[in-house]
Design an enzyme around this catalytic site. Structure first.
Site, PDB file in Angstrom:
ATOM      1  N   HIS A   4       0.837  -1.214   0.000  1.00 33.74           N
ATOM      2  CA  HIS A   4       0.000   0.000   0.000  1.00 33.74           C
ATOM      3  C   HIS A   4       0.872   1.265   0.000  1.00 33.74           C
ATOM      4  O   HIS A   4       0.357   2.350  -0.234  1.00 33.74           O
ATOM      5  CB  HIS A   4      -0.914  -0.013   1.232  1.00 33.74           C
ATOM      6  N   ASN A  24      -6.919   6.477   4.202  1.00 33.53           N
ATOM      7  CA  ASN A  24      -8.306   6.884   3.992  1.00 33.53           C
ATOM      8  C   ASN A  24      -8.575   8.344   4.337  1.00 33.53           C
ATOM      9  O   ASN A  24      -9.699   8.814   4.200  1.00 33.53           O
ATOM     10  CB  ASN A  24      -9.268   5.960   4.760  1.00 33.53           C
ATOM     11  N   ASP A  51      -0.561   2.467  -5.254  1.00 30.99           N
ATOM     12  CA  ASP A  51      -0.579   1.031  -5.531  1.00 30.99           C
ATOM     13  C   ASP A  51      -1.872   0.685  -6.260  1.00 30.99           C
ATOM     14  O   ASP A  51      -2.902   1.322  -6.039  1.00 30.99           O
ATOM     15  CB  ASP A  51      -0.482   0.247  -4.214  1.00 30.99           C
ATOM     16  N   ASN A  87      -9.158   3.517  -1.086  1.00 25.84           N
ATOM     17  CA  ASN A  87      -9.619   4.509  -0.113  1.00 25.84           C
ATOM     18  C   ASN A  87      -8.873   5.835  -0.187  1.00 25.84           C
ATOM     19  O   ASN A  87      -9.446   6.885   0.087  1.00 25.84           O
ATOM     20  CB  ASN A  87      -9.552   3.935   1.305  1.00 25.84           C
TER      21      ASN A  87
END
Length: 192
Positions: free
Chosen positions: A22, A66, A91, A112
């Site tokens: 991520h 997020n 990513d 997100n």
């Protein structure tokens, strides 16, 4: 096309996330900062780590993924950076490890970080540099997607992702000049 004024690398802050899939956006911004001989420094009012070279900003939001939009919107509004002048590097599970796609606008694909940036900017029309990290099902893994992106890539995947970042750095002069179509030709080509 307008040249980018803000390059945003998405990731999660903290050592426990540093090497996870991520954080591929962070990896690119770290590499670009090294190439441009810039140091990213924490800036509280923009909720992130920043570096600046003339009219170009590099940003790693230090909110969690997020909440990335909080950081991006704060900096973009303060410096009057248009949505089309923002390039978000992130990513992408819908691309295999090492694959790259560059595009403007579109949906968020359940990412997100993108979802929050779209909401905070009120527009999806920023550019995205999508770094493939693979999908657990395509890679023969039984992990849930959330666990997959928050885990380290296998060694072969990490090598492919590093090579993709190197290709993005090689395309940087075209990206920096706003020559997105030429950069797409370079980046979308299969490296083999």
């Amino acid at each position: 096309m307008a040249a980018p004024r803000l390059i945003v690398g998405l990731g999660n802050p903290g050592p426990e996330y540093e090497s996870t899939r991520h954080n591929a956006g962070f990896w690119f911004v770290d590499a670009l900062a090294r190439q441009l001989k810039l140091n990213l420094m924490p800036q509280g009012k923009f909720f992130g780590s920043l570096a600046r070279a003339n009219e170009l900003w590099l940003l790693q939001p230090m909110t969690f993924m997020n909440r990335s939009g909080q950081s991006v919107a704060a900096l973009a509004r303060f410096y009057k950076i248009a949505v089309e002048e923002i390039l978000v590097v992130h990513d992408e599970i819908d691309l295999g490890p090492g694959e790259i796609r560059l595009k403007q606008g579109g949906g968020n694909g359940g990412h997100n970080g993108l979802k929050d940036i779209q909401s905070a900017l009120g527009s999806p029309d920023f550019w995205r540099l999508r770094l493939g990290v693979g999908h657990p099902r395509e890679l023969g893994l039984r992990q849930e997607v959330v666990d997959f992106v928050l885990s380290r890539p296998r060694q072969d995947e990490a090598i492919d992702i590093d090579r993709a970042i190197d290709r993005c750095l090689a395309a940087w002069p075209r990206l920096a000049a706003g020559e997105y179509a030429l950069a797409q030709q370079d980046l979308h080509r299969n490296p083999e």
